[in-house]
Design a protein around this motif. Structure first.
Motif: not given
Length: 207
Positions: A117, A108, A138, A114
């Motif tokens: 990530i 992150r 997160r 996303e």
């Protein structure tokens, strides 16, 4: 730290305002090499000043965390009471929870997308042969959790530490480049694990 240090710090602050972020980690390494030659009282003054500056806004950001971690790993064994951690873990499965935290924060740190990530997390997890690892949300991204995880991971055997750092490097380089933030973070992790590695410069491909 005294009037002379204050005056010099102000001069350096102005000089560094326009400096490329990629130089920061190199400057930290150079500065800590000098601090390592300090007296105990000079080191105590230095640490007090650093702590006051970092806590002045009542919060610690990622760069400040990395700076503190590097200072502790590089200088604390020389100037403070220090006990070498005992080796307790030899297999990634034994530290699964801590690895989950580490890889999630690393993944992150380099992106807000996303999909990217998740890809970065998986690249690191694959090298640990732990298919049950899963990217954390997160909202669980907290630096105190990273501190706690690294304390446990520092009790891993040297071979396992090397494997963890290889997975960490794969995680931050999943998009084929290393940002200043990612490079600094990886260096701080390696210092925290007392497992030195070559400096990876921002933008440098992982070999």
């Amino acid at each position: 730290a005294g009037a002379e240090a204050l005056s010099r710090t102000r001069e350096l602050h102005q000089a560094m305002a326009s400096m490329d972020d990629r130089c920061r980690v190199l400057l930290v390494e150079l500065a800590l090499a000098s601090v390592s030659r300090s007296t105990s009282s000079q080191y105590t003054s230095f640490r007090t000043s650093v702590d006051l500056l970092i806590n002045a806004d009542q919060q610690v950001d990622l760069f400040e965390w990395m700076l503190l971690s590097t200072i502790k790993a590089s200088l604390a064994p020389r100037f403070e009471s220090f006990t070498q951690p005992k080796v307790r873990f030899f297999h990634p499965a034994s530290v699964k929870r801590e690895l989950n935290v580490l890889l999630s924060i690393l993944a992150r740190s380099g992106s807000r997308d996303e999909t990217g990530i998740q890809h970065a997390f998986e690249q690191g997890a694959q090298l640990l042969n732990l298919p049950t690892l899963s990217l954390e949300p997160r909202e669980s991204y907290r630096l105190d959790r990273l501190d706690q995880s690294l304390e446990v991971l520092n009790q891993c055997a040297p071979k396992l530490k090397k494997q963890i750092l290889t997975a960490a490097a794969a995680c931050i380089s999943a998009d084929t480049k290393i940002t200043s933030l990612e490079g600094e973070l990886l260096r701080a992790v390696s210092a925290s694990l007392d497992c030195p590695m070559p400096l990876l410069l921002p933008g440098q491909p992982l070999l």
